[in-house]
Write an enzyme that holds these catalytic residues in place. Structure first.
Site, PDB file in Angstrom:
ATOM      1  N   TRP A  89       0.825  -1.218   0.000  1.00  0.00           N
ATOM      2  CA  TRP A  89       0.000   0.000   0.000  1.00  0.00           C
ATOM      3  C   TRP A  89       0.851   1.256   0.000  1.00  0.00           C
ATOM      4  CZ3 TRP A  89      -4.242  -1.153  -2.030  1.00  0.00           C
ATOM      5  CH2 TRP A  89      -4.900  -2.347  -1.724  1.00  0.00           C
ATOM      6  N   ASP A  99      -1.958   6.669   6.328  1.00  0.00           N
ATOM      7  CA  ASP A  99      -2.968   5.734   5.832  1.00  0.00           C
ATOM      8  C   ASP A  99      -3.260   4.757   6.972  1.00  0.00           C
ATOM      9  OD1 ASP A  99      -4.427   3.683   4.689  1.00  0.00           O
ATOM     10  OD2 ASP A  99      -3.019   3.299   3.052  1.00  0.00           O
ATOM     11  N   LYS A 132     -12.445  -1.932   6.433  1.00  0.00           N
ATOM     12  CA  LYS A 132     -11.668  -2.797   7.313  1.00  0.00           C
ATOM     13  C   LYS A 132     -12.097  -2.635   8.765  1.00  0.00           C
ATOM     14  CE  LYS A 132      -8.368  -3.392   3.815  1.00  0.00           C
ATOM     15  NZ  LYS A 132      -7.628  -2.574   2.890  1.00  0.00           N
TER      16      LYS A 132
HETATM   17  C1  LIG Z   1      -7.036  -1.992   1.864  1.00  0.00           C
HETATM   18  C2  LIG Z   1      -6.034  -0.925   1.986  1.00  0.00           C
HETATM   19  C3  LIG Z   1      -5.941   0.126   1.058  1.00  0.00           C
HETATM   20  C4  LIG Z   1      -6.816   0.202  -0.179  1.00  0.00           C
HETATM   21  O1  LIG Z   1      -8.090   0.527   0.171  1.00  0.00           O
HETATM   22  P1  LIG Z   1      -9.226   0.801  -0.930  1.00  0.00           P
HETATM   23  O2  LIG Z   1     -10.306   1.408  -0.096  1.00  0.00           O
HETATM   24  O3  LIG Z   1      -9.576  -0.513  -1.525  1.00  0.00           O
HETATM   25  O4  LIG Z   1      -8.672   1.740  -1.940  1.00  0.00           O
HETATM   26  C5  LIG Z   1      -5.012   1.118   1.276  1.00  0.00           C
HETATM   27  N1  LIG Z   1      -4.199   1.083   2.342  1.00  0.00           N
HETATM   28  C6  LIG Z   1      -4.253   0.090   3.249  1.00  0.00           C
HETATM   29  C7  LIG Z   1      -3.337   0.116   4.416  1.00  0.00           C
HETATM   30  C8  LIG Z   1      -5.165  -0.944   3.099  1.00  0.00           C
HETATM   31  O5  LIG Z   1      -5.220  -1.931   4.010  1.00  0.00           O
END
Ligand SMILES: *Cc1c(COP(=O)(O)O)cnc(C)c1O
Length: 352
Positions: free
Chosen positions: A102, A169, A193
């Site tokens: 990511w 993030d 998540k």
């Molecule tokens: C799942 C994830 C993403 C991507 O998320 P989307 O909403 O599918 O774009 C980005 N960063 C992390 C840390 C993730 O776990």
């Protein structure tokens, strides 16, 4: 039999949230209308989004005078672009710590906008660790971190100390443990998540940071426009925002971040203890950087794969396969995962 859902995302939701969300699809607020067929500008939905925003500020312990809460489209992946558009001046540099897929994707997108200085990377060891003592230069417009690495199962326990703005993030660990959110300037997290259903992305922005990139930013990508329009420049993901509101309310009722952290630590402990005790398994991530959310491990002897997976399936254990780039196993034990389900997985591991 109800499955024990270890999916990495979209992932488990609390039962109460699921019940209320299902009800709102059929008849929302006793309006004899569905949540997904009324105007996003109606009083009933405005209350939902305002409540969701207030809950975010409360759980993050942030002041609404300094920070704005947005619910955006396009997933966390769109924030890779939006952060650069809004925060990286023309000719400027962004600093990144590369802790996995990511982070790498965020780096790739940011390079479209300017120079990226990758200050540290754990790629050399398959992203099994979080780089420590990273020197943060002062000439970067911002530092970007990934707080929890969903695929590898690593997580920051302490963040770098720096004067430059920090973008984080937090897609896979937001509101899972107590964190001083005021050390960050932009926090983003895809909802699917740890705080809801896919379709909306939480973004918390420090307002004083905006308006300095010198770029002409398309409206949908512009944090200031989104702030001015209260996340309703266009039609927002009403259902996903509603689910997040319910989830955040559930979290608050549980006792907030401190209470869920205790539960999360207890869940992670029984699973890691079993990985370390059981000679059939070996953990993937370095011990000191292990994630409380995504527990990654491998079988020592691959000939036991079939049997282990059969036992897991028979016990109702769902989605423990590791990410395709890492292999092995990954048990995602987000906020909504009950410890009883983790115990079921531990029992399966014991029985191998
Ligand atoms: C799942 C994830 C993403 C991507 O998320 P989307 O909403 O599918 O774009 C980005 N960063 C992390 C840390 C993730 O776990």
């Amino acid at each position: 039999m109800k499955k024990h859902n270890f999916s990495a995302g979209p992932s488990i939701l609390p039962d109460e949230v699921m019940q209320q969300a299902a009800k709102a699809i059929l008849n929302f607020n006793n309006l004899d209308l569905s949540l997904i067929e009324i105007s996003h500008r109606s009083a009933d939905f405005t209350q939902v989004i305002n409540k969701a925003k207030a809950l975010v500020l409360e759980l993050a312990n942030l002041n609404g005078d300094d920070y704005e809460v947005l619910f955006q489209h396009g997933g966390a992946s769109t924030q890779f672009i939006m952060t650069a558009y809004n925060l990286l001046p023309i000719g400027g540099k962004a600093g990144f710590v590369d802790t996995g897929t990511w982070s790498s994707k965020a780096i790739k997108e940011t390079k479209i906008f300017g120079e990226v200085n990758t200050l540290a990377s754990s790629k050399d060891q398959g992203y099994k660790y979080i780089p420590k003592n990273v020197i943060i230069p002062n000439d970067i417009a911002y530092l970007h971190l990934t707080s929890n690495n969903t695929i590898y199962g690593t997580q920051y326990t302490a963040y770098p100390n720096t004067e430059v703005p920090v973008v984080v993030d937090m897609s896979s660990d937001i509101f899972s443990k107590k964190v001083d959110f005021s050390q960050f300037d932009v926090i983003y997290a895809g909802a699917q998540k740890n705080i809801g259903a896919a379709g909306t992305t939480l973004v918390i922005v420090k307002k004083s940071l905006l308006g300095k990139s010198g770029r002409t930013i398309p409206s949908m990508m512009n944090y200031q426009v989104q702030i001015d329009k209260s996340s309703m420049f266009n039609t927002p993901s009403v259902f996903s925002i509603y689910v997040s509101m319910l989830y955040l309310q559930w979290l608050k009722d549980l006792g907030g971040v401190e209470a869920v952290e205790k539960l999360n630590r207890a869940k992670a402990k029984i699973l890691y203890d079993e990985i370390d005790r059981n000679p059939n398994f070996i953990g993937y991530a370095n011990k000191e950087d292990r994630s409380l959310m995504n527990v990654t491990f491998n079988l020592v002897d691959d000939r036991k794969k079939e049997r282990f997976e059969q036992l897991a399936k028979a016990a109702g254990v769902h989605a423990i396969n590791g990410h395709r780039s890492v292999g092995g196993y990954r048990a995602s034990i987000y906020n909504a995962m009950p410890i009883e389900s983790v115990q079921v997985l531990v029992d399966v591991m014991k029985s191998l």
